[in-house]
Design an enzyme around this catalytic site. Sequence first.
Site, PDB file in Angstrom:
ATOM      1  NE  ARG A   1       7.392  -1.900   6.086  1.00  8.52           N
ATOM      2  CZ  ARG A   1       6.060  -1.861   6.162  1.00  8.52           C
ATOM      3  NH1 ARG A   1       5.624  -1.775   5.239  1.00  8.52           N
ATOM      4  NH2 ARG A   1       5.636  -2.175   7.262  1.00  8.52           N
TER       5      ARG A   1
ATOM      6  NE  ARG B   1       6.406   0.257  10.262  1.00  9.02           N
ATOM      7  CZ  ARG B   1       5.380   0.292   9.704  1.00  9.02           C
ATOM      8  NH1 ARG B   1       5.145   0.675   8.515  1.00  9.02           N
ATOM      9  NH2 ARG B   1       4.334  -0.284  10.258  1.00  9.02           N
TER      10      ARG B   1
ATOM     11  CE  LYS C   1      -2.302  -1.001   3.772  1.00 10.24           C
ATOM     12  NZ  LYS C   1      -1.618  -2.159   4.319  1.00 10.24           N
TER      13      LYS C   1
ATOM     14  NE  ARG D   1      -3.886  -1.385  10.100  1.00 12.80           N
ATOM     15  CZ  ARG D   1      -3.066  -0.390   9.661  1.00 12.80           C
ATOM     16  NH1 ARG D   1      -3.113   0.614   9.209  1.00 12.80           N
ATOM     17  NH2 ARG D   1      -1.752  -1.288   9.663  1.00 12.80           N
TER      18      ARG D   1
ATOM     19  NE  ARG E   1       2.502  -4.361  11.382  1.00 14.70           N
ATOM     20  CZ  ARG E   1       3.203  -4.060  10.667  1.00 14.70           C
ATOM     21  NH1 ARG E   1       4.584  -4.710  10.859  1.00 14.70           N
ATOM     22  NH2 ARG E   1       3.018  -3.248   9.582  1.00 14.70           N
TER      23      ARG E   1
HETATM   24  P1  AMP Z   1       0.949   1.096   9.338  1.00 14.92           P
HETATM   25  O1  AMP Z   1       2.099   1.677   8.876  1.00 14.92           O
HETATM   26  O2  AMP Z   1      -0.139   1.431   8.262  1.00 14.92           O
HETATM   27  O3  AMP Z   1       1.413  -0.546   8.927  1.00 14.92           O
HETATM   28  O4  AMP Z   1       0.500   1.263  10.759  1.00 14.92           O
HETATM   29  C1  AMP Z   1       1.642   0.671  11.766  1.00 14.92           C
HETATM   30  C2  AMP Z   1       0.754   0.671  13.021  1.00 14.92           C
HETATM   31  O5  AMP Z   1      -0.118   2.138  13.377  1.00 14.92           O
HETATM   32  C3  AMP Z   1      -0.406  -0.339  12.918  1.00 14.92           C
HETATM   33  O6  AMP Z   1       0.167  -1.698  13.426  1.00 14.92           O
HETATM   34  C4  AMP Z   1      -1.421   0.123  14.137  1.00 14.92           C
HETATM   35  O7  AMP Z   1      -0.865  -0.165  15.529  1.00 14.92           O
HETATM   36  C5  AMP Z   1      -1.209   1.713  14.119  1.00 14.92           C
HETATM   37  N1  AMP Z   1      -2.341   2.087  12.971  1.00 14.92           N
HETATM   38  C6  AMP Z   1      -2.050   2.752  11.657  1.00 14.92           C
HETATM   39  N2  AMP Z   1      -3.468   2.925  11.303  1.00 14.92           N
HETATM   40  C7  AMP Z   1      -4.270   2.596  12.017  1.00 14.92           C
HETATM   41  C8  AMP Z   1      -5.985   2.549  12.284  1.00 14.92           C
HETATM   42  N3  AMP Z   1      -6.544   3.163  10.953  1.00 14.92           N
HETATM   43  N4  AMP Z   1      -6.393   1.882  12.991  1.00 14.92           N
HETATM   44  C9  AMP Z   1      -5.545   1.832  14.164  1.00 14.92           C
HETATM   45  N5  AMP Z   1      -4.438   1.704  14.389  1.00 14.92           N
HETATM   46  C10 AMP Z   1      -3.566   2.158  13.457  1.00 14.92           C
END
Ligand code: AMP
Length: 217
Positions: free
Chosen positions: A129, A162, A15, A90, A173
């Site tokens: 990554r 990360r 994404k 999400r 996740r």
């Molecule tokens: P990402 O970079 O999108 O993988 O997001 C990293 C982390 O941020 C996720 O594993 C969640 O802990 C938190 N996070 C990001 N977007 C959301 C969302 N829409 N709802 C809840 N937690 C989020």
Amino acid sequence: MGKNIILLGAPGAGKGTHATFLKEKYQIPHISTGDILRSHLGRATELGKKAKSYMESGQLVPDQLVIDMVADRLKERDVQNGFILDGFPRTVEQAKALDQILSDLKININFAFDFDASEDVIVERLSGRRSCPKCGAVYHVRNIPPKKQGICDKCGAALTQRKDDEEATVRKRLEVYRKQTAPLIDFYTKRNLLHKLDANLNVETLQKELAKRLASG
Ligand code: AMP
């Protein structure tokens, strides 16, 4: 057709990489809730302090915190010609809240792309990554390597991994994705907005496919 876009798909499905492509091609903002939250963590804001333990253990941050954050962001003027929501919604709760936020702003979603990738591909992508802590650019040690190993092409900072890309957290996740986020595929299919993409394909093939769908939308 407007370019108000939602990107769905498991972590590691691509994404973020494709959001950067869309942002540059269509000159529309890339709104990544993960990036916004990481920036709060980095600055140790109140929100960052609340979100930290959830993020580090691979769980979702509570809905209301993220919903308020996105509601504020979508009020900014730069979303008028379109936007890419990456990593939001999400949960079904967040999708319903987004409907409300957008209806208040008199905006519609035009496309929901689902990046569908196999679990093997996801684990391979996440473990390789690397990202730039300074400008947010994302690389992969084999698939999208920087010109100079470990260094960001765009700003020269040292790349980092990360913390939540470590294997145990990745598994958590993926489980969270299956339980809480995958139901959104149904949610947007019912609204005739869903476009399924084969995220196992390479980056260039997928970019062409995305552009084609957006042009014919
Ligand atoms: P990402 O970079 O999108 O993988 O997001 C990293 C982390 O941020 C996720 O594993 C969640 O802990 C938190 N996070 C990001 N977007 C959301 C969302 N829409 N709802 C809840 N937690 C989020």
